[in-house]
Design an enzyme around this catalytic site. Structure first.
Site, PDB file in Angstrom:
ATOM      1  N   SER A 142      56.406 -34.578 -22.965  1.00  0.00           N
ATOM      2  CA  SER A 142      56.472 -34.786 -21.517  1.00  0.00           C
ATOM      3  C   SER A 142      57.848 -34.375 -21.023  1.00  0.00           C
ATOM      4  CB  SER A 142      56.224 -36.262 -21.200  1.00  0.00           C
ATOM      5  OG  SER A 142      56.545 -36.572 -19.868  1.00  0.00           O
ATOM      6  N   TYR A 155      57.985 -45.440 -22.843  1.00  0.00           N
ATOM      7  CA  TYR A 155      57.243 -44.174 -22.768  1.00  0.00           C
ATOM      8  C   TYR A 155      58.165 -42.972 -22.971  1.00  0.00           C
ATOM      9  CZ  TYR A 155      54.248 -40.488 -20.838  1.00  0.00           C
ATOM     10  OH  TYR A 155      53.519 -39.339 -20.665  1.00  0.00           O
TER      11      TYR A 155
END
Length: 274
Positions: A142, A155
Site C-alpha cells: 500500500s 495497518y
C-alpha cells in the site's frame, strides 16, 4: 507473459479487488484458485466467473492467519488443482484508530493477516517454484507502506513490512540463482472497495477497483517489479528521502492534510477487509 493455463491463487479473492483480479486473470485463460475466510464470498466470486463462462476456478475456505490451516489447505490445493504458478498475497484488514485506541487483539490480528500470512503462503508454494526455477509472487502492499498514515499504526506498519519482506525475498532468490521466479510489488492508493469508507483523500481521488485490478494484472504480465497506483504517488518516496523528516511530516499534516482524510473513516461492526 502468457498466463494461459497457469494456476493463479489469490488470497482475499472473495471480494473487492481480489474478486476482480480473479475475473481478470480468468480472462487470460488462467486456472483460478480463490482463498478466503468467507465461504459465501467465495461462492459469489466463483458464480461471477462461471457467469462469464469461466469454469476453471476453485475456492477454498481458509484462515490465512492460521499457519496450519494455510499449510493444510495448500496441500489440498496442490492435490486437487495443481502447483501454484502465480501467488497473489492480496488479503488484508484495516481498523483505523489512533494507536492508544487499538485493542491488543486487533494489532495481533492485523499483523497475522496482513504480513505474517505471507510467510506461510510463500513457504507453502515457493519450493515447487524453486524446483522449476519458475513462478511469480505478487505482494499487495500500500502507499501507507511508503508513508505512515493517521490511524494506521498497525495497518501501515504491516504494509511497510510487506515491502521489506518482498524486497528481501527477491534478494534471497536472485542471490541463489532463481532468476526465473518473478516478483511484483504493488503499492496502491486508497481503492474504492468499501474498505476505506468515509475517507476523503486529499492527493488524488480514490482508485476505482477495476482500474486497480487491470493494472495489477498488467504489471504481472509485464513482469513489473514495482507498481505504484497511481504512478504519480511514486514521487512521495524521493520527497520523503530528500526532505528532513520533520519537514516531510509537517508537509503531510499541514499542507496536504493527510491525517484529516483518515479521520473520516467509517468504522463498521467488523474490521474492514480487502
Amino acid at each position: 507473459m502468457d498466463i494461459s493455463g497457469q494456476v493463479v491463487l489469490i488470497t482475499g479473492g472473495g471480494g473487492g479487488v481480489g474478486r476482480l483480479l480473479a475475473l481478470k486473470f480468468a480472462k487470460g485463460n488462467a486456472i483460478i484458485v480463490v482463498w478466503d475466510i468467507n465461504k459465501d464470498a467465495i461462492k459469489t466470486t466463483i458464480d461471477l466467473l462461471t457467469k462469464h463462462g469461466f469454469s476453471n476456478c476453485t475456492g477454498y475456505t481458509v484462515d490465512i492467519s492460521n499457519r496450519e490451516n494455510v499449510y493444510r489447505t495448500a496441500k489440498q490445493t496442490i492435490s486437487e488443482v495443481g502447483h501454484v504458478d502465480i501467488l497473489v498475497n492480496n488479503a488484508a484488514i484495516v481498523c483505523c484508530r489512533p494507536f492508544w485506541d487499538l485493542p491488543d487483539r486487533v494489532i495481533q490480528n492485523t499483523y497475522n493477516i496482513n504480513i505474517i500470512s505471507h510467510y506461510w503462503t510463500v513457504k507453502a508454494f515457493l519450493p515447487h517454484m524453486m524446483y522449476r526455477n519458475c513462478g511469480h509472487i505478487v505482494t499487495i502492499s500500500s502507499v501507507t507502506g511508503m508513508l505512515g498514515t493517521y490511524g494506521c499504526a498497525d495497518y501501515s506498519a504491516t504494509k511497510y513490512a510487506c515491502i521489506g519482506f518482498h524486497e528481501s525475498l527477491f534478494t534471497d532468490l536472485k542471490s541463489h540463482g532463481y532468476h526465473g521466479i518473478q516478483m511484483t510489488l504493488v503499492c496502491p492508493y486508497y481503492i474504492n472497495t468499501g474498505m476505506f469508507n468515509g475517507v476523503r483523500p486529499r492527493l488524488v481521488p480514490m482508485l476505482e477497483p477495476q482500474y486497480a485490478a487491470d493494472r495489477i494484472v498488467e504489471a504481472v504480465c509485464k513482469d513489473e517489479g514495482w507498481c505504484v497506483l497511481p504512478t504519480s504517488i511514486r514521487l512521495l518516496t524521493p520527497l520523503k528521502c530528500l526532505l528532513p523528516a520533520k519537514v516531510c511530516w509537517e508537509l503531510m499534516s499541514r499542507v496536504i492534510r493527510g491525517p484529516e482524510s483518515m479521520m473520516m473513516f467509517e468504522r463498521r461492526g467488523r474490521l474492514a477487509t480487502g
